[in-house]
Design a protein around this motif. Sequence first.
Motif, PDB file in Angstrom:
ATOM      1  N   VAL A  97      -2.323   0.770  10.254  1.00 27.04           N
ATOM      2  CA  VAL A  97      -2.631   1.072  11.665  1.00 27.04           C
ATOM      3  C   VAL A  97      -1.394   1.069  12.569  1.00 27.04           C
ATOM      4  N   ARG A  98      -0.371   0.283  12.195  1.00 25.87           N
ATOM      5  CA  ARG A  98       0.807   0.206  13.070  1.00 25.87           C
ATOM      6  C   ARG A  98       1.612   1.500  13.079  1.00 25.87           C
ATOM      7  N   ALA A  99       1.354   2.405  12.127  1.00 29.25           N
ATOM      8  CA  ALA A  99       2.059   3.696  12.117  1.00 29.25           C
ATOM      9  C   ALA A  99       1.367   4.726  13.012  1.00 29.25           C
ATOM     10  N   GLY A 105       2.017  11.947   3.896  1.00 25.95           N
ATOM     11  CA  GLY A 105       3.348  11.391   4.145  1.00 25.95           C
ATOM     12  C   GLY A 105       3.946  10.700   2.931  1.00 25.95           C
ATOM     13  N   SER A 106       3.258  10.757   1.806  1.00 28.69           N
ATOM     14  CA  SER A 106       3.815  10.165   0.584  1.00 28.69           C
ATOM     15  C   SER A 106       3.975  11.240  -0.474  1.00 28.69           C
ATOM     16  N   ILE A 107       5.172  11.269  -1.077  1.00 33.15           N
ATOM     17  CA  ILE A 107       5.400  12.229  -2.171  1.00 33.15           C
ATOM     18  C   ILE A 107       5.362  11.499  -3.522  1.00 33.15           C
ATOM     19  N   ARG A 108       4.911  10.263  -3.508  1.00 33.91           N
ATOM     20  CA  ARG A 108       4.794   9.480  -4.738  1.00 33.91           C
ATOM     21  C   ARG A 108       3.751  10.120  -5.657  1.00 33.91           C
ATOM     22  N   ARG A 109       4.053  10.132  -6.943  1.00 29.68           N
ATOM     23  CA  ARG A 109       3.163  10.811  -7.896  1.00 29.68           C
ATOM     24  C   ARG A 109       1.722  10.298  -7.797  1.00 29.68           C
ATOM     25  N   HIS A 110       1.569   8.988  -7.735  1.00 26.79           N
ATOM     26  CA  HIS A 110       0.204   8.423  -7.694  1.00 26.79           C
ATOM     27  C   HIS A 110      -0.127   7.912  -6.289  1.00 26.79           C
ATOM     28  N   SER A 111       0.272   8.678  -5.307  1.00 28.77           N
ATOM     29  CA  SER A 111       0.075   8.266  -3.908  1.00 28.77           C
ATOM     30  C   SER A 111      -1.392   8.055  -3.559  1.00 28.77           C
ATOM     31  N   HIS A 112      -1.659   6.943  -2.905  1.00 30.23           N
ATOM     32  CA  HIS A 112      -3.010   6.689  -2.400  1.00 30.23           C
ATOM     33  C   HIS A 112      -3.346   7.657  -1.266  1.00 30.23           C
ATOM     34  N   CYS A 113      -2.347   7.919  -0.415  1.00 31.01           N
ATOM     35  CA  CYS A 113      -2.599   8.827   0.718  1.00 31.01           C
ATOM     36  C   CYS A 113      -2.986  10.225   0.221  1.00 31.01           C
ATOM     37  N   THR A 114      -2.251  10.714  -0.764  1.00 24.99           N
ATOM     38  CA  THR A 114      -2.565  12.035  -1.306  1.00 24.99           C
ATOM     39  C   THR A 114      -3.937  12.016  -1.978  1.00 24.99           C
ATOM     40  N   ALA A 158      -3.262   4.876   5.467  1.00 24.30           N
ATOM     41  CA  ALA A 158      -3.828   4.061   4.384  1.00 24.30           C
ATOM     42  C   ALA A 158      -2.742   3.124   3.884  1.00 24.30           C
ATOM     43  N   SER A 159      -3.157   1.930   3.498  1.00 24.51           N
ATOM     44  CA  SER A 159      -2.193   0.940   3.005  1.00 24.51           C
ATOM     45  C   SER A 159      -2.909  -0.069   2.124  1.00 24.51           C
ATOM     46  N   PRO A 160      -2.180  -0.639   1.158  1.00 28.75           N
ATOM     47  CA  PRO A 160      -2.775  -1.745   0.395  1.00 28.75           C
ATOM     48  C   PRO A 160      -3.042  -2.965   1.281  1.00 28.75           C
ATOM     49  N   ALA A 161      -2.363  -3.058   2.415  1.00 31.24           N
ATOM     50  CA  ALA A 161      -2.607  -4.178   3.331  1.00 31.24           C
ATOM     51  C   ALA A 161      -3.975  -4.007   4.004  1.00 31.24           C
ATOM     52  N   PHE A 162      -4.548  -5.114   4.449  1.00 34.53           N
ATOM     53  CA  PHE A 162      -5.872  -5.006   5.087  1.00 34.53           C
ATOM     54  C   PHE A 162      -5.779  -4.260   6.406  1.00 34.53           C
ATOM     55  N   SER A 201      -0.576   9.189   6.542  1.00 38.22           N
ATOM     56  CA  SER A 201       0.717   8.582   6.206  1.00 38.22           C
ATOM     57  C   SER A 201       0.506   7.162   5.720  1.00 38.22           C
ATOM     58  N   PRO A 202       1.392   6.735   4.806  1.00 42.67           N
ATOM     59  CA  PRO A 202       1.458   5.294   4.578  1.00 42.67           C
ATOM     60  C   PRO A 202       2.202   4.670   5.754  1.00 42.67           C
ATOM     61  N   GLU A 203       2.102   3.375   5.892  1.00 44.40           N
ATOM     62  CA  GLU A 203       2.907   2.675   6.910  1.00 44.40           C
ATOM     63  C   GLU A 203       4.176   2.191   6.224  1.00 44.40           C
ATOM     64  N   TYR A 204       5.320   2.657   6.720  1.00 41.26           N
ATOM     65  CA  TYR A 204       6.615   2.205   6.196  1.00 41.26           C
ATOM     66  C   TYR A 204       7.313   1.463   7.336  1.00 41.26           C
ATOM     67  N   ASN A 205       7.478   0.167   7.152  1.00 35.75           N
ATOM     68  CA  ASN A 205       8.168  -0.640   8.167  1.00 35.75           C
ATOM     69  C   ASN A 205       7.609  -0.400   9.568  1.00 35.75           C
ATOM     70  N   TYR A 206       6.301  -0.442   9.643  1.00 36.54           N
ATOM     71  CA  TYR A 206       5.542  -0.363  10.902  1.00 36.54           C
ATOM     72  C   TYR A 206       5.551   1.041  11.531  1.00 36.54           C
ATOM     73  N   GLY A 207       6.024   2.038  10.813  1.00 34.63           N
ATOM     74  CA  GLY A 207       5.993   3.397  11.348  1.00 34.63           C
ATOM     75  C   GLY A 207       5.476   4.351  10.280  1.00 34.63           C
TER      76      GLY A 207
HETATM   77  C1  LIG Z   1       9.879   1.223   2.342  1.00 32.80           C
HETATM   78  C2  LIG Z   1       8.460   0.711   2.395  1.00 32.80           C
HETATM   79  C3  LIG Z   1       8.014   0.096   3.531  1.00 32.80           C
HETATM   80  C4  LIG Z   1       6.693  -0.343   3.616  1.00 32.80           C
HETATM   81  N1  LIG Z   1       6.253  -0.905   4.781  1.00 32.80           N
HETATM   82  C5  LIG Z   1       4.945  -1.220   4.918  1.00 32.80           C
HETATM   83  C6  LIG Z   1       4.435  -1.679   6.171  1.00 32.80           C
HETATM   84  O1  LIG Z   1       5.144  -1.826   7.149  1.00 32.80           O
HETATM   85  N2  LIG Z   1       3.099  -1.929   6.250  1.00 32.80           N
HETATM   86  C7  LIG Z   1       2.242  -1.738   5.202  1.00 32.80           C
HETATM   87  O2  LIG Z   1       1.051  -1.963   5.342  1.00 32.80           O
HETATM   88  N3  LIG Z   1       2.712  -1.326   3.987  1.00 32.80           N
HETATM   89  C8  LIG Z   1       4.031  -1.064   3.827  1.00 32.80           C
HETATM   90  N4  LIG Z   1       4.499  -0.591   2.631  1.00 32.80           N
HETATM   91  C9  LIG Z   1       3.572  -0.453   1.508  1.00 32.80           C
HETATM   92  C10 LIG Z   1       2.966   0.959   1.500  1.00 32.80           C
HETATM   93  O3  LIG Z   1       1.957   1.019   2.485  1.00 32.80           O
HETATM   94  C11 LIG Z   1       2.385   1.221   0.121  1.00 32.80           C
HETATM   95  O4  LIG Z   1       3.439   1.292  -0.805  1.00 32.80           O
HETATM   96  C12 LIG Z   1       1.505   2.462   0.083  1.00 32.80           C
HETATM   97  O5  LIG Z   1       0.717   2.457  -1.066  1.00 32.80           O
HETATM   98  C13 LIG Z   1       2.314   3.732   0.091  1.00 32.80           C
HETATM   99  O6  LIG Z   1       1.450   4.843   0.184  1.00 32.80           O
HETATM  100  P1  LIG Z   1       1.175   5.798  -1.064  1.00 32.80           P
HETATM  101  O7  LIG Z   1       0.337   5.018  -2.056  1.00 32.80           O
HETATM  102  O8  LIG Z   1       0.435   6.956  -0.484  1.00 32.80           O
HETATM  103  O9  LIG Z   1       2.512   6.164  -1.653  1.00 32.80           O
HETATM  104  C14 LIG Z   1       5.827  -0.177   2.515  1.00 32.80           C
HETATM  105  C15 LIG Z   1       6.312   0.425   1.352  1.00 32.80           C
HETATM  106  C16 LIG Z   1       7.602   0.883   1.300  1.00 32.80           C
HETATM  107  C17 LIG Z   1       8.084   1.568   0.035  1.00 32.80           C
END
Ligand SMILES: Cc1cc2nc3c(=O)[nH]c(=O)nc-3n(C[C@H](O)[C@H](O)[C@H](O)COP(=O)(O)O)c2cc1C
Length: 200
Positions: free
Chosen positions: A134-136, A15-24, A126-130, A89-95
């Motif tokens: 999970v909320r996604a 779910g991340s298209i970031r070049r250095h994505s952790h998910c990828t 996966a997320s940098p948060a502990f 997927s990363p979690e973006y705003n709890y989804g």
């Molecule tokens: C728009 C946006 C919203 C985010 N919301 C959350 C969040 O709700 N919870 C969370 O744990 N991390 C959140 N993050 C941090 C992402 O989990 C973090 O950037 C993650 O490394 C993205 O995954 P990637 O490394 O595969 O790109 C958010 C980041 C962005 C850019």
Amino acid sequence: MSDTAKPIRLLGLSGSIRRHSHCTAVLNTLADSLGNKAGGKAGGKAEMTLFPLNEIPPYDPDLDAENTPAPATALRDSIAAADGLVIISPEYNYGMSGVLKNALDWASRPAMKSPVRGKPILIMTASPAFTGGVRAQHEMRETLSGMMGRVIARPQVVIGTVHEKIKDGRLTDQAALDFALAAIDDLLAEIALLRGVKSA
Ligand SMILES: Cc1cc2nc3c(=O)[nH]c(=O)nc-3n(C[C@H](O)[C@H](O)[C@H](O)COP(=O)(O)O)c2cc1C
């Protein structure tokens, strides 16, 4: 070759298209491990390719009705050809990320006959948060279930503080890798079970 003897093909979606994505990076590490006979129980039993979502356009029913964009068709074809999906997927705003939701919307058509229907699926976050994203997971499971995907029943795979567990584009934390590979084992078992049912 009988259905049960065919090598299992998995398709990985990040779910991340970031070049250095952790998910990828997590998916690439799992793909490496699957190709390696020493990679846990799942090693050597399956192959996984990744389908990058970078070129998938915003979902537009008009586009889909007239001339479905090639990347969306390629996504559907790749899903159809796979025995199972591994979606992270990363979690973006709890989804889940918008990139992933958009790709799933393309994959969900034609309604009721989409390539996702009946497909065994393993979800991860996966997320940098502990909390590890999970909320996604609830949203991912709901969306995929609405498309009639077969999200496998098992404890959630979450990788917290993921930024500390990735080096040079690979997951280097052995505990996290073993945790994810155990889930891949469960996905392979589900695929084998379904193959058995189909050939019975
Ligand atoms: C728009 C946006 C919203 C985010 N919301 C959350 C969040 O709700 N919870 C969370 O744990 N991390 C959140 N993050 C941090 C992402 O989990 C973090 O950037 C993650 O490394 C993205 O995954 P990637 O490394 O595969 O790109 C958010 C980041 C962005 C850019």
